[in-house]
Design an enzyme around this catalytic site. Structure first.
Site, PDB file in Angstrom:
ATOM      1  N   CYS A 206       0.865  -1.183   0.000  1.00  0.00           N
ATOM      2  CA  CYS A 206       0.000   0.000   0.000  1.00  0.00           C
ATOM      3  C   CYS A 206       0.902   1.234   0.000  1.00  0.00           C
ATOM      4  CB  CYS A 206      -0.982  -0.011   1.165  1.00  0.00           C
ATOM      5  SG  CYS A 206      -0.217   0.006   2.808  1.00  0.00           S
TER       6      CYS A 206
ATOM      7  N   ARG B 199      -3.267  -0.683   5.444  1.00  0.00           N
ATOM      8  CA  ARG B 199      -3.870  -1.751   4.650  1.00  0.00           C
ATOM      9  C   ARG B 199      -2.967  -2.964   4.458  1.00  0.00           C
ATOM     10  NH1 ARG B 199      -5.161   2.139  -0.247  1.00  0.00           N
ATOM     11  NH2 ARG B 199      -3.275   3.035   0.662  1.00  0.00           N
TER      12      ARG B 199
ATOM     13  N   ASP C  49      -8.192   3.820   1.162  1.00  0.00           N
ATOM     14  CA  ASP C  49      -7.233   4.217   2.190  1.00  0.00           C
ATOM     15  C   ASP C  49      -8.006   4.667   3.439  1.00  0.00           C
ATOM     16  OD1 ASP C  49      -5.349   5.403   3.764  1.00  0.00           O
ATOM     17  OD2 ASP C  49      -4.454   6.585   2.153  1.00  0.00           O
TER      18      ASP C  49
HETATM   19  P1  4NP Z   1      -1.735   2.810   4.139  1.00  0.00           P
HETATM   20  O1  4NP Z   1      -2.383   4.136   4.734  1.00  0.00           O
HETATM   21  O2  4NP Z   1      -1.193   3.175   2.748  1.00  0.00           O
HETATM   22  O3  4NP Z   1      -2.884   1.863   4.048  1.00  0.00           O
HETATM   23  O4  4NP Z   1      -0.660   2.389   5.081  1.00  0.00           O
HETATM   24  C1  4NP Z   1      -1.712   5.364   4.803  1.00  0.00           C
HETATM   25  C2  4NP Z   1      -0.729   5.554   5.733  1.00  0.00           C
HETATM   26  C3  4NP Z   1      -0.095   6.779   5.828  1.00  0.00           C
HETATM   27  C4  4NP Z   1      -0.460   7.804   4.987  1.00  0.00           C
HETATM   28  C5  4NP Z   1      -1.447   7.621   4.047  1.00  0.00           C
HETATM   29  C6  4NP Z   1      -2.071   6.387   3.954  1.00  0.00           C
HETATM   30  N1  4NP Z   1       0.176   9.058   5.093  1.00  0.00           N
HETATM   31  O5  4NP Z   1      -0.257   9.990   4.396  1.00  0.00           O
HETATM   32  O6  4NP Z   1       1.114   9.211   5.875  1.00  0.00           O
END
Ligand code: 4NP
Length: 142
Positions: free
Chosen positions: A3, A9, A110
């Site tokens: 991800c 995720r 997300d």
């Molecule tokens: P992930 O979620 O891609 O599912 O781990 C996110 C984690 C951090 C961020 C965005 C989405 N961020 O902007 O830091």
């Protein structure tokens, strides 16, 4: 499992697929950015997994890197941006390994900026898709 941040995720996807496959398979996760490198999964992902009997608290965020394309047979991406970013790192001969985790061009949303409900929804989507993936891996039809 890939991800963006590797804290929401893909840690869930890693935990779920590991749980379904059992021993004998290498399952790991990574992010397309290194912003959260070394961090535990998001507290909400840890809690959602625990509710479903899976402990992901030992995982640590890391960015995907070139050797991953040799180490792994399959690379599942949560959304189309992840998919596009991962493909850019792959050699032509490795591109076939890269897939979207959901069928029919769907994406795992997300959940980072939302509430706990979003994590429950993500868990359900990943549980269903990992069930299909695990069956296909075991039957050699993936
Ligand atoms: P992930 O979620 O891609 O599912 O781990 C996110 C984690 C951090 C961020 C965005 C989405 N961020 O902007 O830091």
């Amino acid at each position: 499992m890939v991800c963006l941040g590797n804290i929401c995720r893909s840690p869930l996807a890693e935990g779920i697929l590991k749980h379904k496959l059992g021993d004998g398979y290498l399952v790991d996760s990574a992010g397309t950015i290194n912003y959260h490198e070394g961090s535990q999964p998001d507290e909400r992902s840890i809690r959602t997994a625990i509710k479903n009997g899976i402990d992901i608290s030992n995982q640590k965020s890391r960015p995907i890197s070139k050797p991953d394309f040799d180490r792994f047979d399959l690379i599942f991406c949560m959304d189309k941006n992840n998919y596009k970013d991962v493909l850019k790192l792959a050699n032509d001969s490795q591109k076939h390994k890269v897939r979207l985790i959901l069928s029919n061009d769907q994406e795992v949303p997300d959940p980072y900026f939302g509430g706990i409900d979003g994590f429950d929804q993500v868990y359900k989507m990943l549980d269903e898709s990992c069930e299909i993936i695990a069956q296909k891996i075991k039957n050699n039809t993936v």
